[in-house]
Design a protein around this motif. Structure first.
Motif, PDB file in Angstrom:
ATOM      1  N   VAL A  74       4.107   8.277  10.875  1.00  0.00           N
ATOM      2  CA  VAL A  74       2.606   8.366  10.688  1.00  0.00           C
ATOM      3  C   VAL A  74       2.305   7.905   9.200  1.00  0.00           C
ATOM      4  N   ASN A  75       1.018   7.511   9.497  1.00  0.00           N
ATOM      5  CA  ASN A  75       0.607   6.873   7.819  1.00  0.00           C
ATOM      6  C   ASN A  75       0.250   8.165   7.035  1.00  0.00           C
ATOM      7  N   PRO A  76       0.040   7.931   5.613  1.00  0.00           N
ATOM      8  CA  PRO A  76      -0.312   8.661   4.692  1.00  0.00           C
ATOM      9  C   PRO A  76      -1.573   9.213   4.827  1.00  0.00           C
ATOM     10  N   GLY A  77      -1.679  10.486   4.340  1.00  0.00           N
ATOM     11  CA  GLY A  77      -2.789  11.190   4.277  1.00  0.00           C
ATOM     12  C   GLY A  77      -3.358  11.518   2.633  1.00  0.00           C
ATOM     13  N   SER A 112       3.780   7.613   5.490  1.00  0.00           N
ATOM     14  CA  SER A 112       4.037   6.546   4.920  1.00  0.00           C
ATOM     15  C   SER A 112       3.522   5.246   5.715  1.00  0.00           C
ATOM     16  N   CYS A 113       2.906   4.101   5.077  1.00  0.00           N
ATOM     17  CA  CYS A 113       2.400   3.185   5.896  1.00  0.00           C
ATOM     18  C   CYS A 113       3.521   1.833   5.771  1.00  0.00           C
ATOM     19  N   THR A 114       4.647   2.217   5.389  1.00  0.00           N
ATOM     20  CA  THR A 114       5.516   0.974   5.334  1.00  0.00           C
ATOM     21  C   THR A 114       6.934   1.643   6.202  1.00  0.00           C
ATOM     22  N   SER A 131       0.008   1.025  14.915  1.00  0.00           N
ATOM     23  CA  SER A 131      -1.063   0.583  14.295  1.00  0.00           C
ATOM     24  C   SER A 131      -0.733   0.783  12.948  1.00  0.00           C
ATOM     25  N   GLU A 132      -1.707   0.471  11.799  1.00  0.00           N
ATOM     26  CA  GLU A 132      -1.734   0.406  10.523  1.00  0.00           C
ATOM     27  C   GLU A 132      -1.627  -1.108  10.411  1.00  0.00           C
ATOM     28  N   THR A 133      -2.542  -1.669   9.585  1.00  0.00           N
ATOM     29  CA  THR A 133      -2.834  -3.138   9.242  1.00  0.00           C
ATOM     30  C   THR A 133      -1.499  -3.883   8.745  1.00  0.00           C
ATOM     31  N   ASN A 134      -1.006  -3.245   7.777  1.00  0.00           N
ATOM     32  CA  ASN A 134       0.236  -3.802   7.188  1.00  0.00           C
ATOM     33  C   ASN A 134       1.583  -3.802   8.051  1.00  0.00           C
ATOM     34  N   ALA A 135       1.539  -2.738   8.964  1.00  0.00           N
ATOM     35  CA  ALA A 135       2.736  -2.453   9.736  1.00  0.00           C
ATOM     36  C   ALA A 135       2.794  -3.626  10.977  1.00  0.00           C
ATOM     37  N   GLY A 292       0.655   0.696  -4.903  1.00  0.00           N
ATOM     38  CA  GLY A 292       1.291   1.344  -3.990  1.00  0.00           C
ATOM     39  C   GLY A 292       0.415   1.372  -2.690  1.00  0.00           C
ATOM     40  N   CYS A 293      -0.312   0.297  -2.616  1.00  0.00           N
ATOM     41  CA  CYS A 293      -1.047   0.002  -1.381  1.00  0.00           C
ATOM     42  C   CYS A 293      -0.811  -1.309  -0.784  1.00  0.00           C
ATOM     43  N   PRO A 294       0.113  -1.597   0.147  1.00  0.00           N
ATOM     44  CA  PRO A 294       0.926  -0.530   1.150  1.00  0.00           C
ATOM     45  C   PRO A 294       1.893   0.113  -0.252  1.00  0.00           C
ATOM     46  N   HIS A 295       2.617   1.270   0.473  1.00  0.00           N
ATOM     47  CA  HIS A 295       3.357   2.029  -0.491  1.00  0.00           C
ATOM     48  C   HIS A 295       4.631   1.165  -1.288  1.00  0.00           C
ATOM     49  N   PHE A 296       4.765   1.334  -2.511  1.00  0.00           N
ATOM     50  CA  PHE A 296       5.679   0.839  -3.271  1.00  0.00           C
ATOM     51  C   PHE A 296       7.021   1.280  -2.963  1.00  0.00           C
ATOM     52  N   THR A 349       0.743   9.719   0.106  1.00  0.00           N
ATOM     53  CA  THR A 349      -0.950   9.566  -0.111  1.00  0.00           C
ATOM     54  C   THR A 349      -1.185   8.139  -0.006  1.00  0.00           C
ATOM     55  N   CYS A 350      -2.677   7.752   0.115  1.00  0.00           N
ATOM     56  CA  CYS A 350      -3.045   6.674   0.292  1.00  0.00           C
ATOM     57  C   CYS A 350      -4.280   6.650  -0.680  1.00  0.00           C
ATOM     58  N   PRO A 351      -4.869   5.230  -1.175  1.00  0.00           N
ATOM     59  CA  PRO A 351      -5.866   5.174  -1.986  1.00  0.00           C
ATOM     60  C   PRO A 351      -7.144   5.428  -1.158  1.00  0.00           C
ATOM     61  N   ASP A 352      -7.248   5.352   0.000  1.00  0.00           N
ATOM     62  CA  ASP A 352      -8.440   5.406   0.785  1.00  0.00           C
ATOM     63  C   ASP A 352      -8.743   6.817   1.493  1.00  0.00           C
ATOM     64  N   GLN A 353      -8.525   7.827   0.579  1.00  0.00           N
ATOM     65  CA  GLN A 353      -8.670   9.121   0.939  1.00  0.00           C
ATOM     66  C   GLN A 353      -9.606   9.920  -0.267  1.00  0.00           C
ATOM     67  N   PRO A 369      -5.142  -6.273  -3.682  1.00  0.00           N
ATOM     68  CA  PRO A 369      -6.581  -6.423  -3.348  1.00  0.00           C
ATOM     69  C   PRO A 369      -7.064  -5.412  -2.355  1.00  0.00           C
ATOM     70  N   LYS A 370      -6.070  -5.027  -1.435  1.00  0.00           N
ATOM     71  CA  LYS A 370      -6.460  -3.711  -0.297  1.00  0.00           C
ATOM     72  C   LYS A 370      -6.740  -2.579  -1.089  1.00  0.00           C
ATOM     73  N   CYS A 371      -5.946  -2.249  -2.032  1.00  0.00           N
ATOM     74  CA  CYS A 371      -6.143  -0.950  -2.893  1.00  0.00           C
ATOM     75  C   CYS A 371      -7.370  -0.970  -3.845  1.00  0.00           C
ATOM     76  N   TYR A 373     -10.142  -2.770  -2.501  1.00  0.00           N
ATOM     77  CA  TYR A 373     -11.036  -2.774  -1.401  1.00  0.00           C
ATOM     78  C   TYR A 373     -11.695  -1.265  -1.091  1.00  0.00           C
ATOM     79  N   TYR A 374     -10.976  -0.468  -0.520  1.00  0.00           N
ATOM     80  CA  TYR A 374     -11.031   0.575   0.117  1.00  0.00           C
ATOM     81  C   TYR A 374     -11.691   1.914  -0.968  1.00  0.00           C
ATOM     82  N   PRO A 375     -11.283   1.947  -2.014  1.00  0.00           N
ATOM     83  CA  PRO A 375     -11.732   3.014  -2.787  1.00  0.00           C
ATOM     84  C   PRO A 375     -13.342   2.626  -3.395  1.00  0.00           C
TER      85      PRO A 375
HETATM   86 FE1  F3S Z   1      -1.265   2.101   3.114  1.00  0.00          FE
HETATM   87 FE2  F3S Z   1      -3.604   3.165   2.610  1.00  0.00          FE
HETATM   88 FE3  F3S Z   1      -3.094   1.000   1.439  1.00  0.00          FE
HETATM   89  S1  F3S Z   1      -2.170   3.316   4.520  1.00  0.00           S
HETATM   90  S2  F3S Z   1      -1.576   0.016   3.049  1.00  0.00           S
HETATM   91  S3  F3S Z   1      -1.819   2.844   1.172  1.00  0.00           S
HETATM   92  S4  F3S Z   1      -5.126   1.799   2.557  1.00  0.00           S
END
Ligand code: F3S
Length: 400
Positions: A74-77, A112-114, A131-135, A292-296, A349-353, A369-371, A373-375
């Motif tokens: 599962v993805n990060p919260g 984690s998203c990776t 699911s999850e864009t980068n995955a 760390g977006c996606p996770h480092f 943890t994800c930056p989009d939280q 850029p994704k990091c 974009y969302y926040p």
């Molecule tokens: Fe992962 Fe969240 Fe970025 S799920 S890719 S850290 S927006």
């Protein structure tokens, strides 16, 4: 749609209301895409968001008695251990409820998203439900496994039933490239792959086939390319000629057809994107750095530690990683080196939280850029630069 006896029993409710609900969703999706049948999956990743709709849907499945036939990652919260002091009682309850539901459903609580870098790695040719864009794009393009761009809900249904409707990127004919992208830019680090992935406007809709990239490309660079391609243009697949498994040569990558068109990406394209995408900060002062977006990876955390060891950061630095990377960094003393300089490793943890609410109105620097974009929708601003420049900016508190 042709269903096996077991799949039909699931749909009819003979195996419980939970399975019937999940199979009902999947049959509905399959009908929309004219899928002739269901195919089994053994690897599933759910882009759990820990947000309202996600908690509602997963909770309804659980109430109906569902459990996972395939334990998904599962993805990060957001990490309750780290953020508890910043969170409202509602936010704490929300993450606890997310944890309870997914644990009860039988998910692997990787947060984690990776997952494709270690926890959950589909094999070449294998049908999967990610699911999850980068995955999703990494699984298709780099691993050569096959997944559609599942939503969190449809991937969770696949975990419950153990199968997916066969359509889209599961089929040979939908995996061929149709746009040739000549890369003339200098791809000197993983950062340039972030920028290349953000060229969705220029590349256009389709499956890009990249030429001109270096012979050796790191997993981090491939992670970045896919993350941003899917963010900038909803791509589920790409090819790199002579590198990715379904592109031994240009002709094969294109399915022995002519491309619809060709585009060229230069250093100027990447630079222009960096300049226009960054928020404009008049005095160049930054308040924090975030990666760390996606996770480092552990290696990226070690790289930062090497560059800030024995120094003091002028602003906080947040490094988001998987819990595995976090544990390993702790064991290896990397966490201590980072902490002594003022940087923190944060798992799960994800930056989009909403946990980052205390950064509202502040200016961060990041290489992703994704990091950035969302926040922004939470009122947090970002400048994007390559990792070395970001590290230097965190040491001085400003960037040119
Ligand atoms: Fe992962 Fe969240 Fe970025 S799920 S890719 S850290 S927006």
């Amino acid at each position: 749609m042709e269903l096996t006896a077991e799949q039909r029993a699931m749909l009819n409710g003979d195996l419980g209301r939970g399975k019937a609900m999940a199979m009902g969703v999947q049959v509905g999706i399959g009908k929309c895409f004219d899928a002739p049948r269901m195919v089994p999956v053994q690897k599933v990743h759910v882009s759990l968001s820990a947000q309202e709709a996600d908690v509602w849907f997963s909770g309804r499945l659980l109430e109906a008695g569902a459990s996972c036939a395939v334990a998904p990652t599962v993805n990060p919260g957001y990490s309750l251990d780290y953020f508890r002091k910043h969170l409202t009682p509602e936010a704490i309850a929300n993450m606890e409820e997310t944890h309870r539901i997914y644990q009860s459903l039988g998910a692997r609580l990787t947060y984690s998203c990776t997952p494709y870098l270690g926890d959950n790695v589909p094999e070449y040719g294998e049908a999967a439900a990610f699911s999850e864009t980068n995955a999703t794009i990494f699984v298709n393009a780099v691993l050569g496994a096959r997944t559609n761009r599942e939503s969190a809900a449809s991937a969770l249904c696949a975990a419950v039933t153990g199968c997916v409707p066969e359509y889209g990127l599961l089929l040979d004919e939908n995996r061929k490239g149709d746009i040739v992208v000549h890369v003339e830019a200098d791809m000197k680090s993983a950062y340039e792959y972030h920028l290349l992935g953000m060229m969705g406007d220029k590349i256009g809709e389709g499956i890009p086939v990249f030429t001109g990239l270096p012979k050796v490309i790191t997993p981090e660079a491939l992670r970045n390319l896919g993350a941003q391609l899917n963010t900038s243009g909803a791509y589920g697949m790409y090819h790199i000629v002579g590198f990715t498994p379904e592109a031994p040569d240009l002709e094969t990558a294109l399915g022995h057809k002519k491309p619809r068109y060709e585009v060229t990406i230069t250093d100027r394209d990447l630079k222009e994107f960096e300049e226009t995408f960054s928020d404009k900060i008049p005095n160049g002062k930054i308040d924090f750095a975030m990666f760390g977006c996606p996770h480092f990876t552990l290696e990226e955390a070690m790289y930062i530690a090497k560059h800030i060891e024995g120094k003091k950061l002028a602003v906080p630095m947040y490094i988001l990683v998987s819990s595995h990377a976090s544990q390993m960094a702790g064991r290896m003393g990397v966490t201590d080196i980072l902490a002594a300089a003022g940087a923190e490793i944060i798992p799960d943890t994800c930056p989009d939280q909403p946990c980052w609410h205390y950064l509202k109105g502040k200016v961060g620097i990041t290489e992703s850029p994704k990091c950035a974009y969302y926040p922004r929708r939470r009122g947090i601003n970002f400048i994007i630069r390559d990792l070395d420049t970001c590290i230097q900016a965190a040491l001085t508190g400003e960037v040119n």
